[in-house]
Design a protein around this motif. Structure first.
Motif, PDB file in Angstrom:
ATOM      1  N   ARG A   6     -13.489  29.562   4.373  1.00 24.52           N
ATOM      2  CA  ARG A   6     -13.676  30.599   5.251  1.00 24.52           C
ATOM      3  C   ARG A   6     -14.747  30.159   6.474  1.00 24.52           C
ATOM      4  NH1 ARG A   6     -12.325  33.359   0.554  1.00 24.52           N
ATOM      5  NH2 ARG A   6     -14.075  33.441  -0.138  1.00 24.52           N
ATOM      6  N   ILE A   7     -15.733  29.360   5.889  1.00 31.04           N
ATOM      7  CA  ILE A   7     -16.649  29.011   6.623  1.00 31.04           C
ATOM      8  C   ILE A   7     -16.265  28.208   8.003  1.00 31.04           C
ATOM      9  CG2 ILE A   7     -18.708  27.373   6.930  1.00 31.04           C
ATOM     10  CD1 ILE A   7     -19.563  28.277   3.991  1.00 31.04           C
ATOM     11  N   LYS A   8     -15.420  27.110   7.521  1.00 24.80           N
ATOM     12  CA  LYS A   8     -14.564  26.356   8.562  1.00 24.80           C
ATOM     13  C   LYS A   8     -13.805  27.136   9.510  1.00 24.80           C
ATOM     14  CE  LYS A   8     -11.903  21.960   8.690  1.00 24.80           C
ATOM     15  NZ  LYS A   8     -11.299  21.120   8.079  1.00 24.80           N
ATOM     16  N   LEU A   9     -13.086  28.073   8.968  1.00 24.27           N
ATOM     17  CA  LEU A   9     -12.450  29.135   9.705  1.00 24.27           C
ATOM     18  C   LEU A   9     -13.176  29.879  10.658  1.00 24.27           C
ATOM     19  CD1 LEU A   9      -9.528  30.465  10.273  1.00 24.27           C
ATOM     20  CD2 LEU A   9     -10.292  32.274   8.638  1.00 24.27           C
ATOM     21  N   LEU A  10     -14.314  30.487  10.188  1.00 22.61           N
ATOM     22  CA  LEU A  10     -15.309  30.756  11.095  1.00 22.61           C
ATOM     23  C   LEU A  10     -15.639  30.110  12.205  1.00 22.61           C
ATOM     24  CD1 LEU A  10     -17.326  33.334  11.972  1.00 22.61           C
ATOM     25  CD2 LEU A  10     -18.778  32.326  10.089  1.00 22.61           C
ATOM     26  N   ARG A  11     -16.171  28.862  11.829  1.00 19.99           N
ATOM     27  CA  ARG A  11     -16.723  27.875  12.850  1.00 19.99           C
ATOM     28  C   ARG A  11     -15.592  27.566  13.833  1.00 19.99           C
ATOM     29  NH1 ARG A  11     -15.877  22.897  13.527  1.00 19.99           N
ATOM     30  NH2 ARG A  11     -15.065  22.168  11.371  1.00 19.99           N
ATOM     31  N   LYS A  12     -14.294  27.515  13.554  1.00 21.64           N
ATOM     32  CA  LYS A  12     -13.244  27.141  14.352  1.00 21.64           C
ATOM     33  C   LYS A  12     -12.825  28.276  15.244  1.00 21.64           C
ATOM     34  CE  LYS A  12     -11.491  23.189  12.163  1.00 21.64           C
ATOM     35  NZ  LYS A  12     -10.425  22.140  12.707  1.00 21.64           N
ATOM     36  N   SER A  13     -13.051  29.511  14.595  1.00 21.96           N
ATOM     37  CA  SER A  13     -12.629  30.716  15.500  1.00 21.96           C
ATOM     38  C   SER A  13     -13.872  30.944  16.700  1.00 21.96           C
ATOM     39  CB  SER A  13     -12.605  31.941  14.593  1.00 21.96           C
ATOM     40  OG  SER A  13     -13.826  32.248  14.149  1.00 21.96           O
ATOM     41  N   LEU A  14     -15.058  30.425  16.222  1.00 24.06           N
ATOM     42  CA  LEU A  14     -15.886  30.547  17.350  1.00 24.06           C
ATOM     43  C   LEU A  14     -15.829  29.360  18.459  1.00 24.06           C
ATOM     44  CD1 LEU A  14     -18.836  31.641  15.081  1.00 24.06           C
ATOM     45  CD2 LEU A  14     -17.870  32.931  16.533  1.00 24.06           C
ATOM     46  N   ASN A  15     -14.953  28.482  18.220  1.00 24.74           N
ATOM     47  CA  ASN A  15     -14.874  27.270  18.925  1.00 24.74           C
ATOM     48  C   ASN A  15     -16.185  26.334  18.994  1.00 24.74           C
ATOM     49  OD1 ASN A  15     -13.070  25.548  20.231  1.00 24.74           O
ATOM     50  ND2 ASN A  15     -13.664  26.831  22.235  1.00 24.74           N
ATOM     51  N   LEU A  16     -16.989  26.260  17.852  1.00 24.59           N
ATOM     52  CA  LEU A  16     -18.004  25.494  17.690  1.00 24.59           C
ATOM     53  C   LEU A  16     -17.784  24.134  16.915  1.00 24.59           C
ATOM     54  CD1 LEU A  16     -20.477  28.343  16.754  1.00 24.59           C
ATOM     55  CD2 LEU A  16     -20.253  27.344  19.037  1.00 24.59           C
ATOM     56  N   THR A  17     -18.659  23.270  17.501  1.00 25.00           N
ATOM     57  CA  THR A  17     -18.651  21.990  16.588  1.00 25.00           C
ATOM     58  C   THR A  17     -19.501  22.123  15.323  1.00 25.00           C
ATOM     59  OG1 THR A  17     -20.808  21.166  17.536  1.00 25.00           O
ATOM     60  CG2 THR A  17     -18.555  20.531  18.524  1.00 25.00           C
ATOM     61  N   THR A  31     -24.748  19.033   6.883  1.00 27.75           N
ATOM     62  CA  THR A  31     -24.814  20.238   5.806  1.00 27.75           C
ATOM     63  C   THR A  31     -23.738  21.055   5.925  1.00 27.75           C
ATOM     64  OG1 THR A  31     -27.313  20.057   5.951  1.00 27.75           O
ATOM     65  CG2 THR A  31     -26.153  22.051   5.070  1.00 27.75           C
ATOM     66  N   VAL A  32     -23.430  21.323   7.430  1.00 24.82           N
ATOM     67  CA  VAL A  32     -22.147  22.100   7.526  1.00 24.82           C
ATOM     68  C   VAL A  32     -20.968  21.526   7.144  1.00 24.82           C
ATOM     69  CG1 VAL A  32     -20.955  23.562   9.414  1.00 24.82           C
ATOM     70  CG2 VAL A  32     -23.465  23.268   9.684  1.00 24.82           C
ATOM     71  N   SER A  33     -20.714  20.345   7.274  1.00 23.60           N
ATOM     72  CA  SER A  33     -19.787  19.404   6.557  1.00 23.60           C
ATOM     73  C   SER A  33     -19.506  19.825   5.133  1.00 23.60           C
ATOM     74  CB  SER A  33     -19.802  18.106   7.231  1.00 23.60           C
ATOM     75  OG  SER A  33     -18.817  17.090   6.644  1.00 23.60           O
ATOM     76  N   TRP A  34     -20.761  19.522   4.404  1.00 20.52           N
ATOM     77  CA  TRP A  34     -20.740  19.725   3.164  1.00 20.52           C
ATOM     78  C   TRP A  34     -20.258  21.149   2.704  1.00 20.52           C
ATOM     79  CZ3 TRP A  34     -23.175  22.517  -0.805  1.00 20.52           C
ATOM     80  CH2 TRP A  34     -23.126  21.996  -1.918  1.00 20.52           C
ATOM     81  N   LEU A  35     -20.781  22.186   3.553  1.00 15.11           N
ATOM     82  CA  LEU A  35     -20.470  23.317   3.022  1.00 15.11           C
ATOM     83  C   LEU A  35     -18.762  23.936   3.342  1.00 15.11           C
ATOM     84  CD1 LEU A  35     -23.002  25.690   4.828  1.00 15.11           C
ATOM     85  CD2 LEU A  35     -22.875  25.192   2.323  1.00 15.11           C
TER      86      LEU A  35
END
Length: 168
Positions: A6-17, A31-35
């Motif tokens: 879900r964290i990855k989905l959120l980040r991608k939905s925001l179109n953020l690296t 850290t984000v990669s780890w999460l």
């Protein structure tokens, strides 16, 4: 779907690296990669930071239930308000409702400060800014200067002795 997904989905939905996503929540991209990696633990502090920064529903982030965005309810309320205010469709009220529904927490706080300043103007006399005071003083000095130069020109063209000019 796990919290990591879900964290990855959120980040991608925001179109953020990962770097840009992490910057807003004071995390490095590692850290984000780890999460985002399946099975890694996400702390309560991580969850609170993500929810606050991106206006995400904590319930959705933790267990996947409900809407992704905490403001989803706010959006429907704002759209309902806009429809009550103006029936035409693509109006200022609808655009305003759409923009307001997308504000994150820090943007809401900034908007509140702006609103408080505007509201204070209605309660108190409007005080000029220092720039406005300087400009007003500048205009006053220019007007005085123009007045002096006009009177200097006028007095220079009149005879000094109060009589008529002698053409002898």
């Amino acid at each position: 779907m796990s919290i990591n997904e879900r964290i990855k989905l959120l980040r991608k939905s925001l179109n953020l690296t990962q770097k840009d996503f992490g910057k807003k929540i004071s995390m490095k991209n590692g850290t984000v990669s780890w999460l985002e990696k399946e099975g890694n633990t996400v702390t309560d502090q991580n969850i609170r930071s993500i929810c606050m920064a991106y206006d995400v529903s904590e319930r959705w982030l933790r267990d996947g239930s409900g809407d992704m965005y905490a403001g989803a309810g706010r959006k429907s309320e704002l759209v309902t308000w806009a429809e009550q205010v103006d029936q035409e469709g693509d109006t200022f009220a609808h655009r305003l409702a759409n923009v307001l529904s997308q504000l994150d927490t820090s943007e809401w706080q900034a908007l509140e400060r702006i609103f408080d300043r505007l509201a204070a103007r209605n309660d108190e006399p409007v005080k000029p800014t220092i720039d406005e005071k300087v400009e007003a003083y500048r205009q006053e000095l220019l007007a005085q200067e123009r007045g002096l130069s006009a009177s200097t020109t006028t007095s220079a063209s009149t005879p000094d002795d109060g009589g008529e000019e002698n053409n002898a």
